[in-house]
Design a protein around this motif. Structure first.
Motif, PDB file in Angstrom:
ATOM      1  N   LEU A 263       0.829  -1.215   0.000  1.00 38.21           N
ATOM      2  CA  LEU A 263       0.000   0.000   0.000  1.00 38.21           C
ATOM      3  C   LEU A 263       0.860   1.260   0.000  1.00 38.21           C
ATOM      4  O   LEU A 263       0.515   2.249  -0.662  1.00 38.21           O
ATOM      5  CB  LEU A 263      -0.967  -0.009   1.178  1.00 38.21           C
ATOM      6  CG  LEU A 263      -2.092  -1.038   1.077  1.00 38.21           C
ATOM      7  CD1 LEU A 263      -2.957  -1.021   2.328  1.00 38.21           C
ATOM      8  CD2 LEU A 263      -2.937  -0.833  -0.168  1.00 38.21           C
ATOM      9  N   LYS A 264       1.984   1.240   0.688  1.00 39.18           N
ATOM     10  CA  LYS A 264       2.897   2.393   0.654  1.00 39.18           C
ATOM     11  C   LYS A 264       3.391   2.651  -0.761  1.00 39.18           C
ATOM     12  O   LYS A 264       3.456   3.792  -1.222  1.00 39.18           O
ATOM     13  CB  LYS A 264       4.082   2.181   1.600  1.00 39.18           C
ATOM     14  CG  LYS A 264       3.725   2.332   3.053  1.00 39.18           C
ATOM     15  CD  LYS A 264       4.940   2.120   3.940  1.00 39.18           C
ATOM     16  CE  LYS A 264       4.540   2.179   5.403  1.00 39.18           C
ATOM     17  NZ  LYS A 264       5.678   1.935   6.295  1.00 39.18           N
ATOM     18  N   HIS A 265       3.749   1.579  -1.469  1.00 44.53           N
ATOM     19  CA  HIS A 265       4.162   1.727  -2.869  1.00 44.53           C
ATOM     20  C   HIS A 265       3.015   2.293  -3.711  1.00 44.53           C
ATOM     21  O   HIS A 265       3.226   3.189  -4.528  1.00 44.53           O
ATOM     22  CB  HIS A 265       4.584   0.377  -3.456  1.00 44.53           C
ATOM     23  CG  HIS A 265       5.937  -0.112  -3.070  1.00 44.53           C
ATOM     24  ND1 HIS A 265       7.072   0.673  -3.041  1.00 44.53           N
ATOM     25  CD2 HIS A 265       6.355  -1.346  -2.726  1.00 44.53           C
ATOM     26  CE1 HIS A 265       8.117  -0.047  -2.703  1.00 44.53           C
ATOM     27  NE2 HIS A 265       7.703  -1.286  -2.485  1.00 44.53           N
ATOM     28  N   LEU A 266       1.811   1.762  -3.519  1.00 50.70           N
ATOM     29  CA  LEU A 266       0.678   2.193  -4.326  1.00 50.70           C
ATOM     30  C   LEU A 266       0.305   3.651  -4.057  1.00 50.70           C
ATOM     31  O   LEU A 266      -0.027   4.389  -4.984  1.00 50.70           O
ATOM     32  CB  LEU A 266      -0.519   1.269  -4.094  1.00 50.70           C
ATOM     33  CG  LEU A 266      -0.309  -0.198  -4.512  1.00 50.70           C
ATOM     34  CD1 LEU A 266      -1.545  -1.027  -4.174  1.00 50.70           C
ATOM     35  CD2 LEU A 266       0.064  -0.320  -5.973  1.00 50.70           C
ATOM     36  N   VAL A 267       0.380   4.063  -2.799  1.00 47.67           N
ATOM     37  CA  VAL A 267       0.115   5.473  -2.470  1.00 47.67           C
ATOM     38  C   VAL A 267       1.164   6.361  -3.135  1.00 47.67           C
ATOM     39  O   VAL A 267       0.846   7.398  -3.730  1.00 47.67           O
ATOM     40  CB  VAL A 267       0.091   5.687  -0.938  1.00 47.67           C
ATOM     41  CG1 VAL A 267       0.141   7.164  -0.589  1.00 47.67           C
ATOM     42  CG2 VAL A 267      -1.163   5.040  -0.343  1.00 47.67           C
ATOM     43  N   ALA A 268       2.431   5.952  -3.056  1.00 45.07           N
ATOM     44  CA  ALA A 268       3.495   6.734  -3.697  1.00 45.07           C
ATOM     45  C   ALA A 268       3.275   6.813  -5.208  1.00 45.07           C
ATOM     46  O   ALA A 268       3.598   7.833  -5.835  1.00 45.07           O
ATOM     47  CB  ALA A 268       4.856   6.132  -3.370  1.00 45.07           C
ATOM     48  N   MET A 269       2.702   5.762  -5.794  1.00 40.28           N
ATOM     49  CA  MET A 269       2.384   5.796  -7.221  1.00 40.28           C
ATOM     50  C   MET A 269       1.319   6.852  -7.510  1.00 40.28           C
ATOM     51  O   MET A 269       1.449   7.621  -8.465  1.00 40.28           O
ATOM     52  CB  MET A 269       1.907   4.427  -7.699  1.00 40.28           C
ATOM     53  CG  MET A 269       3.014   3.406  -7.814  1.00 40.28           C
ATOM     54  SD  MET A 269       2.414   1.723  -8.145  1.00 40.28           S
ATOM     55  CE  MET A 269       1.449   1.947  -9.640  1.00 40.28           C
ATOM     56  N   THR A 270       0.276   6.897  -6.681  1.00 38.87           N
ATOM     57  CA  THR A 270      -0.790   7.881  -6.928  1.00 38.87           C
ATOM     58  C   THR A 270      -0.288   9.300  -6.720  1.00 38.87           C
ATOM     59  O   THR A 270      -0.801  10.233  -7.337  1.00 38.87           O
ATOM     60  CB  THR A 270      -2.023   7.636  -6.033  1.00 38.87           C
ATOM     61  OG1 THR A 270      -1.660   7.803  -4.673  1.00 38.87           O
ATOM     62  CG2 THR A 270      -2.601   6.256  -6.266  1.00 38.87           C
ATOM     63  N   GLU A 271       0.726   9.458  -5.883  1.00 39.71           N
ATOM     64  CA  GLU A 271       1.321  10.780  -5.643  1.00 39.71           C
ATOM     65  C   GLU A 271       2.341  11.155  -6.710  1.00 39.71           C
ATOM     66  O   GLU A 271       2.847  12.270  -6.719  1.00 39.71           O
ATOM     67  CB  GLU A 271       1.961  10.813  -4.258  1.00 39.71           C
ATOM     68  CG  GLU A 271       0.938  10.698  -3.134  1.00 39.71           C
ATOM     69  CD  GLU A 271       1.570  10.529  -1.762  1.00 39.71           C
ATOM     70  OE1 GLU A 271       2.792  10.217  -1.666  1.00 39.71           O
ATOM     71  OE2 GLU A 271       0.833  10.690  -0.773  1.00 39.71           O
ATOM     72  N   GLY A 272       2.696  10.219  -7.589  1.00 37.16           N
ATOM     73  CA  GLY A 272       3.606  10.502  -8.687  1.00 37.16           C
ATOM     74  C   GLY A 272       5.080  10.276  -8.384  1.00 37.16           C
ATOM     75  O   GLY A 272       5.914  10.499  -9.252  1.00 37.16           O
ATOM     76  N   GLY A 273       5.406   9.831  -7.193  1.00 42.72           N
ATOM     77  CA  GLY A 273       6.809   9.644  -6.836  1.00 42.72           C
ATOM     78  C   GLY A 273       7.347   8.262  -7.118  1.00 42.72           C
ATOM     79  O   GLY A 273       8.553   8.029  -7.041  1.00 42.72           O
ATOM     80  N   THR A 274       6.469   7.325  -7.456  1.00 39.55           N
ATOM     81  CA  THR A 274       6.863   5.946  -7.707  1.00 39.55           C
ATOM     82  C   THR A 274       6.184   5.456  -8.968  1.00 39.55           C
ATOM     83  O   THR A 274       5.033   5.808  -9.240  1.00 39.55           O
ATOM     84  CB  THR A 274       6.490   5.057  -6.498  1.00 39.55           C
ATOM     85  OG1 THR A 274       7.266   5.465  -5.373  1.00 39.55           O
ATOM     86  CG2 THR A 274       6.756   3.588  -6.767  1.00 39.55           C
TER      87      THR A 274
END
Length: 177
Positions: free
Chosen positions: A49-60
């Motif tokens: 979920l941390k990875h997925l949140v970072a994806m939605t924020e554009g950093g991952t």
């Protein structure tokens, strides 16, 4: 057979569950991807979920490889630096190939796809290198070296796998120019 790679796939329940299963299977087979066996998908879920949140924020960004059946067989996450003096390189995290596919060259295919992504995908234009870390004592540093990565640092005993079992944190870099 080879894997089919996709950058930034739409994340739905099937992809999410496939990544959770992959991560648990790799971990339980002894893979050094942040957990020590035995581990369940539910225990891994917060990290994903941390990875997925970072994806939605554009950093991952996510690179996923699917096998001939369309199942998630490999992943790698790119994380961009937010420090203004380090935006020219990207981290590569959670590099995994499912145990049933290991020994087929899919790991090399994943690393080549990660390099190709960093060299050519939109949003990576300023990236000059890929940096990753790996757990010492697993031999995976040799695998990354075969993919062109060079060891550029090592923190002794930084990773505690179990009481009395400390491993080095090996820092590796792949220059892209």
């Amino acid at each position: 057979m080879t894997l089919t790679f996709e950058v930034d796939p739409a994340v739905d329940r099937t992809l999410r569950d496939g990544m959770l299963s992959l991560w648990a299977d790799v971990s339980n087979a002894g893979g050094a991807v942040g957990f020590v066996p035995p581990v369940t998908p539910d225990e891994i879920r917060p990290a994903l979920l941390k990875h997925l949140v970072a994806m939605t924020e554009g950093g991952t960004r996510l690179l996923v490889g699917r096998d001939e059946d369309g199942e998630v067989a490999a992943t790698a996450f790119f994380t961009f630096n937010t420090h203004p003096l380090m935006t020219h390189w990207v981290w590569l995290y959670t590099v995994m190939v499912h145990p049933r596919h290991q020994g087929k060259g899919y790991g090399a295919d994943l690393m080549a796809a990660a390099e190709r992504t960093a060299r050519t995908a939109p949003g990576f234009e300023a990236i000059e290198a890929i940096r990753l870390t790996c757990r010492g004592g697993t031999g995976v540093d040799g695998f990354y070296a075969k993919a062109g990565y060079k060891e550029v640092g090592r923190v002794p005993d930084a990773i505690r796998v179990a009481p009395g079992d400390d491993r080095d944190d090996i820092i590796m870099l792949l220059p892209l120019n």
